[in-house]
Design an enzyme around this catalytic site. Sequence first.
Site, mmCIF file in Angstrom:
data_model
loop_
_atom_site.group_PDB
_atom_site.id
_atom_site.type_symbol
_atom_site.label_atom_id
_atom_site.label_comp_id
_atom_site.label_asym_id
_atom_site.label_seq_id
_atom_site.Cartn_x
_atom_site.Cartn_y
_atom_site.Cartn_z
ATOM 1 N N CYS A 25 0.845 -1.197 0.000
ATOM 2 C CA CYS A 25 0.000 0.000 0.000
ATOM 3 C C CYS A 25 0.879 1.245 0.000
ATOM 4 O O CYS A 25 2.104 1.166 0.081
ATOM 5 C CB CYS A 25 -0.932 0.021 1.218
ATOM 6 S SG CYS A 25 -0.069 0.244 2.779
ATOM 7 N N CYS A 28 3.363 1.747 2.823
ATOM 8 C CA CYS A 28 4.636 1.029 2.686
ATOM 9 C C CYS A 28 5.637 1.874 1.907
ATOM 10 O O CYS A 28 6.802 2.007 2.285
ATOM 11 C CB CYS A 28 4.420 -0.305 1.962
ATOM 12 S SG CYS A 28 3.296 -1.445 2.783
ATOM 13 N N ASP A 448 9.530 28.757 -32.365
ATOM 14 C CA ASP A 448 10.654 29.000 -33.258
ATOM 15 C C ASP A 448 10.191 28.768 -34.691
ATOM 16 O O ASP A 448 9.359 27.898 -34.942
ATOM 17 C CB ASP A 448 11.799 28.054 -32.903
ATOM 18 C CG ASP A 448 12.959 28.176 -33.866
ATOM 19 O OD1 ASP A 448 13.487 29.283 -34.015
ATOM 20 O OD2 ASP A 448 13.316 27.149 -34.481
#
Length: 752
Positions: A25, A28, A448
């Site tokens: 989970c 953890c 550009d």
Amino acid sequence: MTSTALGTPTGPATDVELSIGGMTCASCAARVEKKLNRMDGVSATVNFATEKAKVTYGSDVTVADLIATVEKTGYTAQEPAPPAAPEPATGGKEAAGDETDGLRQRLWMSFALSLPVVLLAMVPALQFDNWQWLSLTLAGPVVAWGAFPFHKAAWTNARHATATMDTLVSMGTLAALGWSLWALFLGHAGMPGMRHGFDLTVSRSDGSSSIYLEAAAGVTTFILAGRYLEARSRRKAGAALHALLELGAKDVAVLRDGREVRVPVAELAVGDRFVVRPGEKIATDGTVTEGSSAVDAALLTGESVPVDVTVGDAVTGATVNTSGRLVVEATRIGSDTQLARMARLVEDAQNGKAAVQRLADRISGIFVPVVLLIALGTLLTWLFATGDTAAAFTAAVAVLIIACPCALGLATPTALMVGTGRGAQLGILIKGPEVLESTRRVDTIVLDKTGTVTTGRMGLRDVVTAPGTEEAELLRLAGALEHASEHPIARAIADGAMERTGPLPAPESFENVAGLGVQGVVDGHAVLIGREQLLADWSIPLPDGLAAAKAAAEADGRTAVAVAWDGAARGVITVADAVKDTSARAVAELRRLGLTPILLTGDNRAVAESVAREVGIDEVIAEVLPQDKADVVRRLQGEGRTVAMVGDGVNDAAALATADLGLAMGTGTDAAIEASDLTLVRGDLLVAADAIRLSRRTLGIIKGNLFWAFGYNVAALPLAALGLLNPMIAGAAMAFSSVFVVTNSLRLRSFR
């Protein structure tokens, strides 16, 4: 890459990626991350969805130290494999498959045993004498074997004085089973003829006659179902990256001593020449040394139209040769190839965390201890307020079971996995989650000109003919003579003439007149092409109509050349840097996204304004030196704008890095790509709009996931504490929250 790191690397910093095992989970992941970041000179980000830790560490720390720290925390860590060549990695996919298979087996066995238990508890009419003992016989294996992964993780956590979501599940199911055993063996629940009803809320008042076997077995099955669906969904979420890795060729026909020898791609070396037949994948990045063909890059970049290639052209590994036989010299292999770089960028992005997720991680890290306190408080409050032990116990168990922080931990990673994977399929590489947040704020996009809005190559634009001269004849003669020249203007005229008129005749004679143009004989005609001065040297005047056309073209920044033959001026041909076919549509799409486009170029203003008019840009900044482009971006930012920059050259790198969001054309230089936040693999400006849409959509999914995950816990915990949820229903709701977050993220797979 963003990080929640507390430590700051000292000395030369090294990056490593560790595979973390045993996490179940988000708590953890938060715990592993916290332990790693407590090490001196270590900065770590742990991702629960990808089960990986991205760690930056100083010279005083080794990989072995990192692994040892993870193992002391109660999890496993795998040392990274040495750099290998280009064989597509499938191990993660197979591991995911093993995980899914094990979960599926455990789920189906638990479901088969739990179903009768749940039905007997929920439907009083099915209850018979001693039904409770059958329920115990069926529920016992579910809680012991089916929920074993939860108990094992909870025990590991307890040994390290910590708690995670597994702790909540283990405590809840064992408590329900333990209470039932007490009631069956020491209370009145084991008596023949015992019956009790079922309610969605807390309602049982006789503790010695109440059993919760359906909650223990049902919760285990629901949570296993949620884990299984979550694992499958996470596997699907990473499918795009796996598909990207699988694109590469497996073997290749290398030329050695004049013979073709088929070898694994891993044995290719830079400088090797290899053969690519029609229908085969090009094994690695290289340059064509023999042959010509069309190359299909759709699988790699999403570009639908094959590109013609011939001797001297660069080709990319994993693209498909569609027609002729090619001989290619390898220029990049293994991790240096464009495919490998794409995969690396995608994986790095998936390992990152958005700012909103970092907040969720901090909450997840303290969530479980808080829930344990809430469960204890619920138990004591019910006992004090009602004196009903069974009701108090039921409410406390419901609190334990429903409070799962997994949905919080999955909110960002799953959306990132799907979003970045889908982007890779469309030719969009997102470098990290912080990029997503940038796209939401951008209001100005600087484009550009050369190589971004335009092709960067001269192309035939207009043809104006003198009275009595046909355009096709003018192009045929002019194109034939220019075909013998290597000048960019000559190539543009020759290529344009071939496109419009077909094959060109060979000139009978050819001469380059330095600084003025070319002259020669084609089909018996003495042809002149070039400046007006070249025609004047042959005493050929340019009529007023042609002179006006030439002046108008030059005023727009285009190059105009005069054409004459047999002593008379026949027409004027104009060439210019060709605007890409999709640029006008791209600018319109960027406007629809709420962005103000600005054209930025070092070209003269006439050229820039001509291009801007053609694509629909109102604001032009022209005649800017390469080193000053970043200053232009900073000036716009100083005006309060949030600026995105799209470019492709080395001279764009500083501006791309300065902008709030940098987008590099994948056809551009490595410097530009490295300085950018997003890479557009196809080199198509229309993809820039797609990239911004995808990024915003991914961020929207992340925020939606977090909203529902937070909302779920905020709403569910009070309901459970108030006794309004049976523990089994709480388990089903908890499992659904994680599945919802993952399936919501999977909607990004259909992004167009």
